[in-house]
Design a protein around this motif. Sequence first.
Motif, PDB file in Angstrom:
ATOM      1  N   TYR A 127       0.860  -1.182   0.000  1.00  0.00           N
ATOM      2  CA  TYR A 127       0.000   0.000   0.000  1.00  0.00           C
ATOM      3  C   TYR A 127       0.898   1.234   0.000  1.00  0.00           C
ATOM      4  O   TYR A 127       1.666   1.453   0.944  1.00  0.00           O
ATOM      5  CB  TYR A 127      -0.911   0.006   1.230  1.00  0.00           C
ATOM      6  CG  TYR A 127      -2.099  -0.908   1.080  1.00  0.00           C
ATOM      7  CD1 TYR A 127      -3.366  -0.404   0.796  1.00  0.00           C
ATOM      8  CD2 TYR A 127      -1.951  -2.285   1.200  1.00  0.00           C
ATOM      9  CE1 TYR A 127      -4.461  -1.252   0.638  1.00  0.00           C
ATOM     10  CE2 TYR A 127      -3.031  -3.139   1.043  1.00  0.00           C
ATOM     11  CZ  TYR A 127      -4.277  -2.604   0.762  1.00  0.00           C
ATOM     12  OH  TYR A 127      -5.359  -3.444   0.607  1.00  0.00           O
ATOM     13  N   SER A 168      -2.488   2.369  -4.400  1.00  0.00           N
ATOM     14  CA  SER A 168      -2.241   3.755  -4.005  1.00  0.00           C
ATOM     15  C   SER A 168      -3.402   4.240  -3.145  1.00  0.00           C
ATOM     16  O   SER A 168      -4.569   4.065  -3.506  1.00  0.00           O
ATOM     17  CB  SER A 168      -2.067   4.646  -5.241  1.00  0.00           C
ATOM     18  OG  SER A 168      -3.168   4.512  -6.119  1.00  0.00           O
ATOM     19  N   ARG A 169      -3.066   4.837  -2.024  1.00  0.00           N
ATOM     20  CA  ARG A 169      -4.069   5.355  -1.096  1.00  0.00           C
ATOM     21  C   ARG A 169      -3.624   6.721  -0.585  1.00  0.00           C
ATOM     22  O   ARG A 169      -2.439   6.960  -0.382  1.00  0.00           O
ATOM     23  CB  ARG A 169      -4.267   4.405   0.092  1.00  0.00           C
ATOM     24  CG  ARG A 169      -4.791   3.025  -0.292  1.00  0.00           C
ATOM     25  CD  ARG A 169      -6.222   3.082  -0.768  1.00  0.00           C
ATOM     26  NE  ARG A 169      -6.757   1.749  -1.063  1.00  0.00           N
ATOM     27  CZ  ARG A 169      -6.728   1.181  -2.253  1.00  0.00           C
ATOM     28  NH1 ARG A 169      -6.160   1.822  -3.278  1.00  0.00           N
ATOM     29  NH2 ARG A 169      -7.252  -0.014  -2.446  1.00  0.00           N
ATOM     30  N   GLN A 170      -4.592   7.588  -0.351  1.00  0.00           N
ATOM     31  CA  GLN A 170      -4.251   8.933   0.105  1.00  0.00           C
ATOM     32  C   GLN A 170      -3.985   8.959   1.610  1.00  0.00           C
ATOM     33  O   GLN A 170      -4.737   8.412   2.401  1.00  0.00           O
ATOM     34  CB  GLN A 170      -5.376   9.917  -0.223  1.00  0.00           C
ATOM     35  CG  GLN A 170      -4.987  11.370   0.055  1.00  0.00           C
ATOM     36  CD  GLN A 170      -5.948  12.352  -0.590  1.00  0.00           C
ATOM     37  OE1 GLN A 170      -7.153  12.117  -0.617  1.00  0.00           O
ATOM     38  NE2 GLN A 170      -5.420  13.438  -1.124  1.00  0.00           N
ATOM     39  N   PHE A 202      -7.250   7.040   6.625  1.00  0.00           N
ATOM     40  CA  PHE A 202      -6.419   6.036   5.941  1.00  0.00           C
ATOM     41  C   PHE A 202      -6.453   4.716   6.702  1.00  0.00           C
ATOM     42  O   PHE A 202      -6.633   3.646   6.103  1.00  0.00           O
ATOM     43  CB  PHE A 202      -4.981   6.527   5.816  1.00  0.00           C
ATOM     44  CG  PHE A 202      -4.029   5.449   5.359  1.00  0.00           C
ATOM     45  CD1 PHE A 202      -3.908   5.136   4.015  1.00  0.00           C
ATOM     46  CD2 PHE A 202      -3.289   4.718   6.292  1.00  0.00           C
ATOM     47  CE1 PHE A 202      -3.059   4.121   3.594  1.00  0.00           C
ATOM     48  CE2 PHE A 202      -2.435   3.699   5.881  1.00  0.00           C
ATOM     49  CZ  PHE A 202      -2.326   3.403   4.527  1.00  0.00           C
ATOM     50  N   LEU A 208      -2.352  12.008  -4.415  1.00  0.00           N
ATOM     51  CA  LEU A 208      -2.830  10.738  -4.958  1.00  0.00           C
ATOM     52  C   LEU A 208      -2.551  10.599  -6.450  1.00  0.00           C
ATOM     53  O   LEU A 208      -2.294   9.492  -6.927  1.00  0.00           O
ATOM     54  CB  LEU A 208      -4.329  10.587  -4.679  1.00  0.00           C
ATOM     55  CG  LEU A 208      -4.909   9.189  -4.886  1.00  0.00           C
ATOM     56  CD1 LEU A 208      -4.175   8.167  -4.030  1.00  0.00           C
ATOM     57  CD2 LEU A 208      -6.402   9.176  -4.560  1.00  0.00           C
ATOM     58  N   GLU A 251     -10.003  -3.212   4.234  1.00  0.00           N
ATOM     59  CA  GLU A 251      -9.480  -4.001   3.114  1.00  0.00           C
ATOM     60  C   GLU A 251      -8.595  -5.156   3.551  1.00  0.00           C
ATOM     61  O   GLU A 251      -8.535  -6.184   2.875  1.00  0.00           O
ATOM     62  CB  GLU A 251      -8.676  -3.097   2.177  1.00  0.00           C
ATOM     63  CG  GLU A 251      -9.490  -2.012   1.501  1.00  0.00           C
ATOM     64  CD  GLU A 251      -8.632  -1.176   0.570  1.00  0.00           C
ATOM     65  OE1 GLU A 251      -7.823  -1.757  -0.168  1.00  0.00           O
ATOM     66  OE2 GLU A 251      -8.764   0.062   0.591  1.00  0.00           O
ATOM     67  N   GLY A 256      -9.783   2.924   6.355  1.00  0.00           N
ATOM     68  CA  GLY A 256      -9.913   2.322   5.031  1.00  0.00           C
ATOM     69  C   GLY A 256      -9.053   1.087   4.878  1.00  0.00           C
ATOM     70  O   GLY A 256      -9.499   0.070   4.307  1.00  0.00           O
ATOM     71  N   PHE A 257      -7.832   1.139   5.393  1.00  0.00           N
ATOM     72  CA  PHE A 257      -6.929  -0.015   5.304  1.00  0.00           C
ATOM     73  C   PHE A 257      -7.507  -1.210   6.045  1.00  0.00           C
ATOM     74  O   PHE A 257      -7.486  -2.342   5.544  1.00  0.00           O
ATOM     75  CB  PHE A 257      -5.558   0.347   5.864  1.00  0.00           C
ATOM     76  CG  PHE A 257      -4.602  -0.809   5.904  1.00  0.00           C
ATOM     77  CD1 PHE A 257      -3.912  -1.202   4.766  1.00  0.00           C
ATOM     78  CD2 PHE A 257      -4.402  -1.531   7.084  1.00  0.00           C
ATOM     79  CE1 PHE A 257      -3.041  -2.295   4.801  1.00  0.00           C
ATOM     80  CE2 PHE A 257      -3.538  -2.613   7.121  1.00  0.00           C
ATOM     81  CZ  PHE A 257      -2.857  -2.990   5.971  1.00  0.00           C
ATOM     82  N   ALA A 267       1.136   4.898   0.538  1.00  0.00           N
ATOM     83  CA  ALA A 267       0.354   5.906   1.266  1.00  0.00           C
ATOM     84  C   ALA A 267       0.974   7.283   1.033  1.00  0.00           C
ATOM     85  O   ALA A 267       2.042   7.580   1.571  1.00  0.00           O
ATOM     86  CB  ALA A 267       0.333   5.571   2.747  1.00  0.00           C
TER      87      ALA A 267
END
Length: 333
Positions: free
Chosen positions: A71, A98-100, A112, A77, A119, A115-116, A73
């Motif tokens: 991931y 890709s994650r903001q 973040f 983005l 998933e 969200g992680f 971070a």
Amino acid sequence: MCIFIDCLLSPIIIWPAIIGAAIYFLKGYMQGGQFTKQTDETGKVFIVTGSNTGIGKETVLEIAKRGGTVYMACRDLSRCDKARDEIIRETNNQNVFSRQLDLSSLDSVRKFVAGFKKEQQKLDVLINNAGVMRCPKMLTKDGFEMQLGVNHMGHFLLTNLLLDVLKKSAPSRIVVVSSLAHTRGSINVHDLNSEKSYDEGSAYSQSKLANVLFTRELAKRLAGTGVTVNSLHPGVVDTELGRNWAFFQTNFVQYFLKPMVWPLLKTPKSGAQTSIYAALDPELKEVTGLYFSDCKPKEVAPAAKDEKFGKFLWEESEKWTGLATPKVDKTSE
């Protein structure tokens, strides 16, 4: 033939050749330690902050080559997406995401992490790589001095919010990218947020010392959990880290000084080697609380060993990030 040999031995040819060879070998020598062990990271999950460029991107690239799920971070983005696409094309590893993550915003850090966790159920390695250097006085969205806020406070909150996943995934690792600049740093207990006075160099060194103090204090708190945490100095690397340093943007630096010191700088790939070593070397499975440089343990500054500073910084960081806020027991209301 004699004329040809005479031409080769001409000072006009031989001296540039000697100088060029010397620069080539000096550049190679300055790249420092390299992590050359072969490892298979298939099935492991990694987070690398600030990974759209520089040593962060090179770290992701190497992990992806070894089959890891990564991931990326990043604050920007769009740049992160572009870097991700490049890494996927080179490695053919589709498990790069890709994650903001804006480390200058505690709200962004919390989003973040939330969200992680939706998933992924596991996290094998967290690499706190992102950083800012010698920027003009600025404040984060939460009112922290920018260098301390991004380099330490944002990562402090990120790491603590991910500890439950790291513990469930043990053996797991946390890697903190610090700097040799920590040796010039001090924790200003009377003006931690640089409100009374501000010096961009001192603030940067304080943030890097905070990285090492955080690592050592966290290692004690994680004893027996199977989660290790180590910090490192990547070396003097030719990256974008100095983009906020006005001196680096002058014509003198760009057209004279930088070409002169170029042989002494590590490439981003070489700068990433100690991060990769700390994250992947099987021999470091149970090693914690150390500081590395050029893929070897290195002694830290005396200030980094001061437990009073470590505890003070931890307690202040808990307050600043809201981790120390008592939870209300609604059952007793």
